[in-house]
Design a protein around this motif. Structure first.
Motif, PDB file in Angstrom:
ATOM      1  N   LEU A  57       0.930  -1.190  -0.017  1.00  0.00           N
ATOM      2  CA  LEU A  57       0.105  -0.011   0.106  1.00  0.00           C
ATOM      3  C   LEU A  57       0.924   1.257   0.014  1.00  0.00           C
ATOM      4  CD1 LEU A  57      -2.800  -1.120   2.537  1.00  0.00           C
ATOM      5  CD2 LEU A  57      -3.033  -0.742   0.095  1.00  0.00           C
ATOM      6  N   ARG A  58       1.968   1.176   0.776  1.00  0.00           N
ATOM      7  CA  ARG A  58       2.727   2.286   0.673  1.00  0.00           C
ATOM      8  C   ARG A  58       3.526   2.537  -0.450  1.00  0.00           C
ATOM      9  NH1 ARG A  58       5.116   4.836   5.249  1.00  0.00           N
ATOM     10  NH2 ARG A  58       4.102   4.301   7.323  1.00  0.00           N
ATOM     11  N   GLN A  59       4.049   1.495  -1.317  1.00  0.00           N
ATOM     12  CA  GLN A  59       4.443   1.652  -2.573  1.00  0.00           C
ATOM     13  C   GLN A  59       3.420   2.342  -3.762  1.00  0.00           C
ATOM     14  OE1 GLN A  59       7.756   1.617  -3.413  1.00  0.00           O
ATOM     15  NE2 GLN A  59       6.804   2.694  -5.413  1.00  0.00           N
ATOM     16  N   LEU A  60       2.126   1.788  -3.607  1.00  0.00           N
ATOM     17  CA  LEU A  60       0.967   2.234  -4.403  1.00  0.00           C
ATOM     18  C   LEU A  60       0.880   3.633  -3.911  1.00  0.00           C
ATOM     19  CD1 LEU A  60      -1.707  -0.704  -4.305  1.00  0.00           C
ATOM     20  CD2 LEU A  60       0.076  -0.008  -5.999  1.00  0.00           C
ATOM     21  N   ALA A  61       0.770   4.082  -2.780  1.00  0.00           N
ATOM     22  CA  ALA A  61       0.661   5.595  -2.696  1.00  0.00           C
ATOM     23  C   ALA A  61       1.668   6.375  -3.197  1.00  0.00           C
ATOM     24  CB  ALA A  61       0.645   5.729  -1.176  1.00  0.00           C
ATOM     25  N   ARG A  62       2.926   5.907  -3.080  1.00  0.00           N
ATOM     26  CA  ARG A  62       4.097   6.784  -3.898  1.00  0.00           C
ATOM     27  C   ARG A  62       3.720   6.497  -5.405  1.00  0.00           C
ATOM     28  NH1 ARG A  62       7.230   4.484   0.318  1.00  0.00           N
ATOM     29  NH2 ARG A  62       7.700   2.417  -0.775  1.00  0.00           N
ATOM     30  N   ASP A  63       3.476   5.291  -5.918  1.00  0.00           N
ATOM     31  CA  ASP A  63       3.392   5.189  -7.388  1.00  0.00           C
ATOM     32  C   ASP A  63       2.290   6.279  -7.812  1.00  0.00           C
ATOM     33  OD1 ASP A  63       5.269   3.241  -7.340  1.00  0.00           O
ATOM     34  OD2 ASP A  63       3.765   1.520  -7.453  1.00  0.00           O
ATOM     35  N   VAL A  64       1.203   6.744  -7.019  1.00  0.00           N
ATOM     36  CA  VAL A  64       0.297   7.204  -7.655  1.00  0.00           C
ATOM     37  C   VAL A  64       0.132   8.807  -7.234  1.00  0.00           C
ATOM     38  CG1 VAL A  64      -1.349   5.521  -8.257  1.00  0.00           C
ATOM     39  CG2 VAL A  64      -1.614   6.751  -5.986  1.00  0.00           C
ATOM     40  N   GLY A  65       1.083   9.126  -6.308  1.00  0.00           N
ATOM     41  CA  GLY A  65       1.486  10.425  -5.929  1.00  0.00           C
ATOM     42  C   GLY A  65       0.706  11.023  -4.959  1.00  0.00           C
ATOM     43  N   VAL A  66       0.301  10.134  -3.688  1.00  0.00           N
ATOM     44  CA  VAL A  66      -0.603  10.530  -2.594  1.00  0.00           C
ATOM     45  C   VAL A  66       0.152  10.248  -1.332  1.00  0.00           C
ATOM     46  CG1 VAL A  66      -2.735  10.258  -4.152  1.00  0.00           C
ATOM     47  CG2 VAL A  66      -1.980   8.330  -2.619  1.00  0.00           C
ATOM     48  N   SER A  67      -0.235  10.705  -0.118  1.00  0.00           N
ATOM     49  CA  SER A  67       0.372  10.496   1.003  1.00  0.00           C
ATOM     50  C   SER A  67       0.323   8.836   1.355  1.00  0.00           C
ATOM     51  CB  SER A  67      -0.438  11.307   2.041  1.00  0.00           C
ATOM     52  OG  SER A  67      -1.621  10.781   2.470  1.00  0.00           O
ATOM     53  N   HIS A  68       1.142   8.526   2.050  1.00  0.00           N
ATOM     54  CA  HIS A  68       1.095   6.982   2.493  1.00  0.00           C
ATOM     55  C   HIS A  68      -0.026   6.597   3.226  1.00  0.00           C
ATOM     56  CE1 HIS A  68       2.086   7.296   6.521  1.00  0.00           C
ATOM     57  NE2 HIS A  68       2.939   8.241   6.409  1.00  0.00           N
ATOM     58  N   ALA A  69      -0.940   7.473   3.572  1.00  0.00           N
ATOM     59  CA  ALA A  69      -2.074   7.360   4.454  1.00  0.00           C
ATOM     60  C   ALA A  69      -3.193   7.095   3.523  1.00  0.00           C
ATOM     61  CB  ALA A  69      -2.197   8.056   5.548  1.00  0.00           C
ATOM     62  N   ALA A  70      -3.339   7.812   2.450  1.00  0.00           N
ATOM     63  CA  ALA A  70      -4.488   7.874   1.608  1.00  0.00           C
ATOM     64  C   ALA A  70      -4.921   6.562   1.214  1.00  0.00           C
ATOM     65  CB  ALA A  70      -3.950   8.770   0.480  1.00  0.00           C
ATOM     66  N   PRO A  71      -4.291   5.600   0.760  1.00  0.00           N
ATOM     67  CA  PRO A  71      -4.748   4.443   0.536  1.00  0.00           C
ATOM     68  C   PRO A  71      -5.728   3.779   1.777  1.00  0.00           C
ATOM     69  CG  PRO A  71      -2.621   4.144  -0.285  1.00  0.00           C
ATOM     70  CD  PRO A  71      -2.820   5.602   0.634  1.00  0.00           C
ATOM     71  N   ALA A  72      -5.662   3.792   2.891  1.00  0.00           N
ATOM     72  CA  ALA A  72      -6.236   3.568   4.027  1.00  0.00           C
ATOM     73  C   ALA A  72      -7.489   4.004   4.178  1.00  0.00           C
ATOM     74  CB  ALA A  72      -5.580   3.657   5.547  1.00  0.00           C
ATOM     75  N   ARG A  73      -7.947   5.012   3.334  1.00  0.00           N
ATOM     76  CA  ARG A  73      -9.139   5.448   3.152  1.00  0.00           C
ATOM     77  C   ARG A  73     -10.114   4.318   2.352  1.00  0.00           C
ATOM     78  NH1 ARG A  73      -6.589  10.658   1.835  1.00  0.00           N
ATOM     79  NH2 ARG A  73      -5.956  11.620   3.579  1.00  0.00           N
ATOM     80  N   HIS A  74      -9.221   3.761   1.496  1.00  0.00           N
ATOM     81  CA  HIS A  74     -10.164   2.853   0.757  1.00  0.00           C
ATOM     82  C   HIS A  74     -10.036   1.256   1.068  1.00  0.00           C
ATOM     83  CE1 HIS A  74     -11.395   6.346  -1.817  1.00  0.00           C
ATOM     84  NE2 HIS A  74      -9.978   6.583  -1.587  1.00  0.00           N
ATOM     85  N   PHE A  75      -8.860   1.002   1.600  1.00  0.00           N
ATOM     86  CA  PHE A  75      -8.328  -0.271   1.825  1.00  0.00           C
ATOM     87  C   PHE A  75      -7.627  -0.314   3.453  1.00  0.00           C
ATOM     88  CE2 PHE A  75      -7.839   0.523  -2.636  1.00  0.00           C
ATOM     89  CZ  PHE A  75      -8.795  -0.095  -3.077  1.00  0.00           C
ATOM     90  N   ARG A  76      -8.426  -1.121   4.090  1.00  0.00           N
ATOM     91  CA  ARG A  76      -7.810  -1.176   5.579  1.00  0.00           C
ATOM     92  C   ARG A  76      -6.583  -1.762   5.672  1.00  0.00           C
ATOM     93  NH1 ARG A  76     -11.408  -5.238   5.150  1.00  0.00           N
ATOM     94  NH2 ARG A  76     -10.666  -7.347   5.741  1.00  0.00           N
ATOM     95  N   ASP A  77      -6.290  -2.810   4.596  1.00  0.00           N
ATOM     96  CA  ASP A  77      -4.803  -3.365   4.805  1.00  0.00           C
ATOM     97  C   ASP A  77      -4.613  -3.972   3.207  1.00  0.00           C
ATOM     98  OD1 ASP A  77      -6.649  -5.816   4.616  1.00  0.00           O
ATOM     99  OD2 ASP A  77      -6.110  -6.280   6.746  1.00  0.00           O
TER     100      ASP A  77
END
Length: 194
Positions: A33-53
């Protein structure tokens, strides 16, 4: 170094697309999830709004895959043409999806059996089989194939076409064109079913 941060119209969809690309390149183990956040240019916490893990991400990715595969198979099953032509179309739709998305297909089948798999995922996973059973039930009703439980015939067809997909994506066909083998597989199934 400054972190890029911008608003995505549909971050969830962007993350799912990035996750599919990630597993195609490095497999499920490399997905983060952290790498995905980097790949799409959002904060490392942003994916957690959509996927808990990571497992929730895999569940959503598998669901998305089944929905797309089901859409293709349903279009073939309900399209124009006689029943056996549509059956062949369903087999082509499945094989086409499997060859285009082999890593995603692996995620789809492994995730649907995970203890934390969502009910939506389990339901979507069964829809393609239901559509195939319905088509075979119509063929039985029309006297085109033998009377047999359509759920058994559908699973025999699935095992045959899925096996061909595994061989094709594993580059194990020894140069024989996959389309030729699909035609032979469907023809053999139909002879057996009649």
């Amino acid at each position: 170094m400054a972190t890029r941060s911008y608003h995505h119209g549909d971050l969830r969809a962007v993350l799912l697309d990035a996750a599919e690309r990630s597993i195609a390149l490095g497999g499920v183990d490399a997905l983060s999830l952290r790498q995905l956040a980097r790949d799409v240019g959002v904060s490392h916490a942003a994916p957690a709004r959509h996927f808990r893990d990571k497992q929730a991400l895999l569940d959503a990715l598998a669901l998305h895959g089944f929905q797309e595969m089901n859409r293709r198979m349903a279009a073939a099953a309900t399209g124009p043409g006689e029943l056996m032509s549509r059956f062949r179309g369903v087999a082509r739709a499945y094989l086409g999806f499997a060859v285009e998305h082999p890593e995603l297909l692996d995620v789809m089948y492994s995730t649907k059996h995970h203890p934390d798999a969502s009910q939506d995922l389990k339901a979507a996973a069964g829809q393609s089989m239901t559509a195939t059973e319905s088509l075979l039930k119509d063929a039985i009703g029309a006297g085109m194939i033998t009377e047999a439980p359509p759920e058994i015939l559908a699973r025999v067809a699935f095992a045959s076409v899925h096996g061909l997909a595994v061989l094709a994506t594993g580059d194990l066909l020894d140069g024989v064109p996959v389309e030729d083998l699909l035609d032979a597989t469907v023809d053999t199934l139909m002879r057996g079913f009649t």
